[in-house]
Enzyme design. Structure first.
Site, short mmCIF file in Angstrom:
data_model
loop_
_atom_site.label_atom_id
_atom_site.label_comp_id
_atom_site.label_asym_id
_atom_site.label_seq_id
_atom_site.Cartn_x
_atom_site.Cartn_y
_atom_site.Cartn_z
CG HIS A 33 -49.88 82.73 12.29
ND1 HIS A 33 -51.05 83.38 12.61
CD2 HIS A 33 -50.26 81.56 11.73
CE1 HIS A 33 -52.07 82.62 12.26
NE2 HIS A 33 -51.62 81.51 11.73
CG ASP A 38 -51.04 86.65 13.76
OD1 ASP A 38 -50.03 86.71 13.03
OD2 ASP A 38 -51.69 85.60 13.92
CB SER A 97 -54.21 81.24 9.75
OG SER A 97 -54.39 80.93 11.10
#
Length: 497
Positions: A126, A156, A230
């Site tokens: 992402h 992911d 992230s």
């Protein structure tokens, strides 16, 4: 970037995309107890292997009644002339359009880490999704364009490659299976676009399933993870990567001490395949599965309730020739115990395509072992069509009542009315008592009962006879095999009391 699981008023976690584009307010964490002295040594050792991921994307502006449209004002308003002039200047050629339609560039920042001195970087999918341009920013500020090696949406994860301007510092994966609750961990990333930031905490939980994907098995940590973290690494005190920071639970977007990382055991396998093939090649068993509730376990004579109940078998899948059937309960796969359906999904996916494995099932109370050669999982990402239900006409078919259900033989007229495939056999449900257990279990008109207590049925009388016998035998519940209009099967246990 960090996806956030934000609490609603009812404290239900909701997954949201969290691309960090504008700096937000910093959230201060409460002071924690003194940690181990080795944290500084770990940070110094690995900091140069942690990078920032900068992406840019062209976004088309929307006109019409969107954000750039002129406000609706009453005729003769003193502001009418002002707004007319203002929005005319923003319109395109000829004065047409509802605002500035010029495409604009957006930027976002995340984190990543170098695993190979040749310039291989791991991050979250992402972080780089839909990006037109990806750049790796090293700890000293050097910015280098990167290309995508491969992505995996289900975990992911993404692998990037860039050309090193000089020798790099790379880090290695550790064994996430060896983590214990309370072990100290160190997170390094790019929170709020501040650059390389070090935080520390402990492992709060393992194998967390937060329903964000089919293979959830997260490490939970209280090490501060915020927007922009992230894709960054979670280290153990040996300086090994034991997770990739991916999600947080937060009502505000800042860390409240509940963060999640994909374990290194999963990451390492995904990264190896992405580097080798540019895609994931997961194992495939060819079954649809569901959980084994206490009622279903009682109906199948399984104690204690465990395993993955086979609700359907793909005619072209590996399970079919191995003799696995609907109603079987998988309790062990390739030597691994299966406690719930997600265990089977994860283990099958991680098993090599083409490998022959032993699958232990329970059938009618007895354990059996089947040998299966795994196929390869195709991932079309297509949604399953919902069964189309129509209201019944005035002329109702002859029905039999049982279990709070109105039951009828599956005639040509009923097939047409509910659009049921010719391959579906059994007894159709034409009505459901709203106060019954069947209604609670979401049975509805148009569903077809294929089996009762693992015996095929063709009429309402068959079902009533079977139910009456089970009551005489002292059974507390009955297990139904139910099909929808498209032939998709599931097991439903209904109370007999």
């Amino acid at each position: 970037m960090t996806p956030t699981l934000a609490f609603s008023q009812r404290l239900r976690p909701i997954l949201t995309a969290a691309c960090f584009a504008v700096a937000g307010a910093l959230v201060s964490a409460p002071a924690s107890a003194r940690g181990p002295e080795g944290i500084a040594d770990v940070a110094e050792k690995v900091i140069d292997a942690v990078v920032n991921i900068s992406t840019s994307q062209t976004v088309e502006a929307k006109g019409g009644e969107g954000r750039g449209a002129a406000p609706q004002l009453p005729p003769g308003s003193p502001f009418e002339e002002f707004f007319d002039d203002f929005f005319k200047n923003r319109r395109g050629p000829g004065g047409k359009g509802g605002g500035d339609l010029t495409p604009r560039r957006t930027n976002s920042l995340g984190s990543g880490f170098i695993i190979d001195e040749s310039g291989i970087v791991v991050t979250n999918n992402h972080v780089i999704a839909d990006a037109d341009e990806i750049n790796v920013i090293m700890n000293d500020g050097t910015k280098i364009k990167a290309d995508i090696v491969g992505i995996d949406k289900k975990t992911d994860l993404a692998v990037l490659k860039f050309k090193p301007p000089r020798p790099l510092t790379a880090v290695k994966f550790g064994d996430s299976d060896k983590l214990r609750l309370g072990d100290w961990v160190v997170a390094i990333g790019n929170p709020f676009s501040l650059g390389g930031t070090v935080t520390a905490g402990i492992v709060s939980a393992k194998n967390r399933d937060i329903s964000s994907g089919p293979y959830d098995s997260y490490i939970q940590t209280d090490a501060a993870i915020n927007r922009g973290n992230s894709g960054g690494p979670l280290f153990n005190l040996d300086g090994e990567v034991i997770g990739v920071n991916t999600l947080i639970i937060s009502p505000s977007g800042g860390s409240i001490g509940i963060g999640f990382a994909v374990p290194s055991k999963t990451v390492a396998g995904v990264v190896d395949q992405l580097r080798q093939f540019g895609e994931l090649r997961r194992g495939w068993l060819g079954v649809r599965i569901q959980g084994v509730t206490d009622e279903i376990a009682e109906s199948l004579n399984i104690k204690p309730a465990r395993g993955a109940l086979v609700a359907g078998v793909d005619d072209k899948g590996p399970a079919k020739p191995a003799g696995i059937e609907p109603g079987d309960v998988v309790v062990k796969f390739d030597g691994h115990d299966i406690k719930e359906p997600k265990d089977l999904s994860r283990i099958v996916a991680d098993t090599a395509v083409g490998k022959e494995v032993d699958v232990v099932i329970i059938r009618k109370g007895q354990e059996e072992t089947r040998k299966v050669t795994l196929g390869r999982l195709e991932d079309p990402d297509k949604a399953q069509p919902a069964a189309i239900k129509k209201d019944e006409p005035a002329d109702k078919p002859v029905t039999q009542k049982a279990l709070g259900l109105d039951l009828a033989a599956l005639s040509k007229d009923l097939r047409t009315r509910y659009k049921i495939k010719d391959s579906v056999k059994g007894v159709i449900i034409t009505g459901v008592d709203a106060s019954s257990d069947a209604a609670d279990k979401r049975l509805s008109a148009g569903d077809v009962i294929v089996e009762v207590a693992q015996e095929a049925v063709t009429s309402g009388a068959d079902i009533k006879k079977r139910v009456d016998q089970l009551k005489k035998d002292g059974k507390k519940s009955v297990l139904l095999l139910v099909s929808n209009a498209d032939g998709e099967l599931r097991f439903v246990a209904l109370s007999l009391q």
